[in-house]
Design an enzyme around this catalytic site. Structure first.
Site, PDB file in Angstrom:
ATOM      1  N   GLY A  82       3.468  -0.151 -48.362  1.00  0.00           N
ATOM      2  CA  GLY A  82       2.333   0.688 -48.761  1.00  0.00           C
ATOM      3  C   GLY A  82       0.872   0.088 -48.301  1.00  0.00           C
ATOM      4  O   GLY A  82       0.712  -1.143 -48.042  1.00  0.00           O
ATOM      5  N   HIS A 348     -16.140   9.135   6.912  1.00  0.00           N
ATOM      6  CA  HIS A 348     -14.964   9.839   6.542  1.00  0.00           C
ATOM      7  C   HIS A 348     -13.657   9.005   7.084  1.00  0.00           C
ATOM      8  O   HIS A 348     -13.779   8.300   8.136  1.00  0.00           O
ATOM      9  CB  HIS A 348     -14.582  11.131   7.148  1.00  0.00           C
ATOM     10  CG  HIS A 348     -15.899  11.463   8.376  1.00  0.00           C
ATOM     11  ND1 HIS A 348     -16.908  12.353   8.367  1.00  0.00           N
ATOM     12  CD2 HIS A 348     -16.054  10.732   9.492  1.00  0.00           C
ATOM     13  CE1 HIS A 348     -17.514  12.327   9.144  1.00  0.00           C
ATOM     14  NE2 HIS A 348     -17.145  11.263   9.979  1.00  0.00           N
ATOM     15  N   TYR A 372      -5.734  -8.061   5.482  1.00  0.00           N
ATOM     16  CA  TYR A 372      -4.221  -8.845   4.955  1.00  0.00           C
ATOM     17  C   TYR A 372      -3.522  -8.929   5.773  1.00  0.00           C
ATOM     18  O   TYR A 372      -3.102  -8.271   6.819  1.00  0.00           O
ATOM     19  CB  TYR A 372      -3.837  -7.857   3.945  1.00  0.00           C
ATOM     20  CG  TYR A 372      -2.751  -8.356   2.999  1.00  0.00           C
ATOM     21  CD1 TYR A 372      -2.891  -9.676   2.405  1.00  0.00           C
ATOM     22  CD2 TYR A 372      -1.687  -7.532   2.833  1.00  0.00           C
ATOM     23  CE1 TYR A 372      -1.839 -10.093   1.798  1.00  0.00           C
ATOM     24  CE2 TYR A 372      -0.373  -8.249   2.222  1.00  0.00           C
ATOM     25  CZ  TYR A 372      -0.951  -9.420   1.618  1.00  0.00           C
ATOM     26  OH  TYR A 372       0.478  -9.923   1.012  1.00  0.00           O
TER      27      TYR A 372
END
Length: 456
Positions: A82, A348, A372
């Site tokens: 409780g 873009h 990378y």
């Protein structure tokens, strides 16, 4: 002298209704664990000491609660008996003699400082217990606050309420402030003579009154006391948080064309005169300065957009993107861990990662920084007022000087000096009259394939 306060956050529940591999208080609202939002509210209310009652995922919950703004001590509740029993997991902390004890829940991320301060003000006025309640649109299932005059006389659970009491819409929000000098004595008087054999914090109201003390209720908006037990409730809380934060930003001078389609994170910082078009998502760590425009269908996280810059439509800014004043990152562009100089244009179909782009430089459509090599990331440096022709690949590590011009379609693998022109592609060849010959050859090959297939 300021009153001292210990806040006790109850966060030891099993979270079974959430149906999740982690505690419900770790689930994010606006990109931040909901328990972290609760700690933020406590810090905003100038509460510096927190006892965190934990159970499931104790270490992770404690880590999420340690935001650095308040001192948090995690306490393990081994049994679930409780709410009053949970509060007593902090017995040693309560015994230190705080003026105020404030009990809050780890799954109420919409709570703000105002009701917490109001509850403490109630204690400062001489009350022994202050319950934070709300006016419910539909009170079904909630405990009712029974108020006579300005005193709270009882909290009546829905199942135990009379027909007249069920018509009451003032409901128990669960959060409570207790006089710190009396807290342990009051909590130790809570019994468990009920159907579940549990110790309920709500019993304190009648205990206080039986001892000649006084309890009151203070009201908070219903949404601030919204708890979270299921995924559906989590989505509802997210919606409420987003609505509140959008409204705050618009009042502060941010324009949103369709605010209901804009999603913010807990730390999104948008300055006055920022314009946000529809269907934009802000992940954590985004700061946008005055006059910038975020066009539709853009996604930003960990990015800094400086004054007058334009993003999108359909742009993605990832962690470490830093757009200079009046720069542009246009449609179908991705920028990650890169600085875009003032007035530079990436208009873009471009990827810019691990790079520095100088002021006034123009990056042509289809340009890629090849950062990378399969093991390590490498940096591309582009000077000011350079021109990178469309469909160029810049293979890092590589530097391009101020004012340099890269011809369209180039693959650049070596440094380019300032004001130089670089071509990195095979020379075009033209063979007059060759096209009909090739067509006849292709037709013959096609016919041969058909004959071979028919013979199978």
């Amino acid at each position: 002298m300021e009153r001292t306060c210990l806040a006790i956050i109850l966060a030891a529940g099993e979270s079974t209704r959430m149906k999740s591999a982690m505690s419900k208080v770790l689930h994010p609202v606006a990109g931040r664990a909901m328990i972290s939002h609760v700690v933020d509210a406590l810090a905003s209310a100038s509460i510096s000491d927190v006892a965190l009652v934990v159970g499931r995922d104790a270490e992770a919950v404690a880590a999420a609660a340690n935001t650095g703004d308040v001192a948090v001590t995690a306490l393990l509740q081994k049994e679930r008996l409780g709410t009053a029993h949970a509060v007593l997991a902090a017995r040693e902390a309560i015994a230190k003699g705080y003026d105020d004890i404030l009990v809050v829940f780890g799954d109420t991320p919409l709570i703000t400082a105002a009701p917490l301060e109001a509850a403490r003000d109630g204690l400062a006025a001489g009350n022994d217990v202050v319950v934070i309640g709300f006016q419910a649109a539909d009170p079904t299932g909630y405990g009712r606050l029974i108020v006579e005059g300005d005193a709270l006389v009882a909290i009546r659970e829905h199942r135990d309420a009379s027909e007249e009491e069920r018509r009451i819409t003032y409901c128990n929000g669960g959060l409570m402030a207790i006089d710190g000098r009396k807290a342990l004595d009051l909590l130790d008087r809570v019994g468990n003579t009920n159907a579940k054999g549990e110790y309920y914090l709500t019993d304190l109201v009648e205990i206080v009154r039986s001892l000649g003390g006084r309890a009151i209720a203070v009201e908070a908006p219903e949404e601030e006391l919204t708890g979270c037990n299921t995924r559906a409730e989590l989505a509802y809380i997210e919606r409420l948080w987003q609505q509140r934060r959008r409204h705050e930003l618009m009042l502060a001078g941010v324009s949103m064309v369709a605010p209901e389609t804009v999603f913010l994170s807990w730390d999104t910082a948008l300055a006055q005169d920022v314009l946000v078009e529809p269907n934009v998502v802000f992940g954590p760590g985004v700061r946008v300065e005055s006059g910038a425009i975020i066009h539709a269908f853009s996604h930003l996280e960990g990015a800094h957009v400086r004054a007058g810059a334009a993003v999108g439509p359909f742009a993605r800014l990832r962690t470490g993107a830093d757009l200079g004043a009046n720069s542009k990152v246009g449609n179908f562009c991705e920028v990650k861990k890169a600085e875009i100089g003032a007035g530079a244009k990436v208009s873009h179909l471009t990827y810019i990662g691990d790079a520095f782009v100088g002021a006034g430089t123009n990056i042509g459509a289809g340009t890629i920084t090849c950062n990378y090599d399969g093991v390590n990331k490498h940096v591309t440096r582009i000077g000011a007022n350079a021109f990178i022709g469309s469909n160029s690949a810049l293979v890092a590590p590589v530097s391009i000087g101020d004012g340099a011009l890269i011809a369209s379609g180039s693959v650049i693998t070596e440094d380019v000096p300032a004001d130089a022109v670089a071509f990195g592609r095979a020379r075009q060849e033209v063979k007059p009259g060759r096209a009909p010959i090739l067509r006849e050859r292709y037709k013959a090959e096609k016919l041969a394939r058909k004959i071979a297939k028919a013979a199978e």
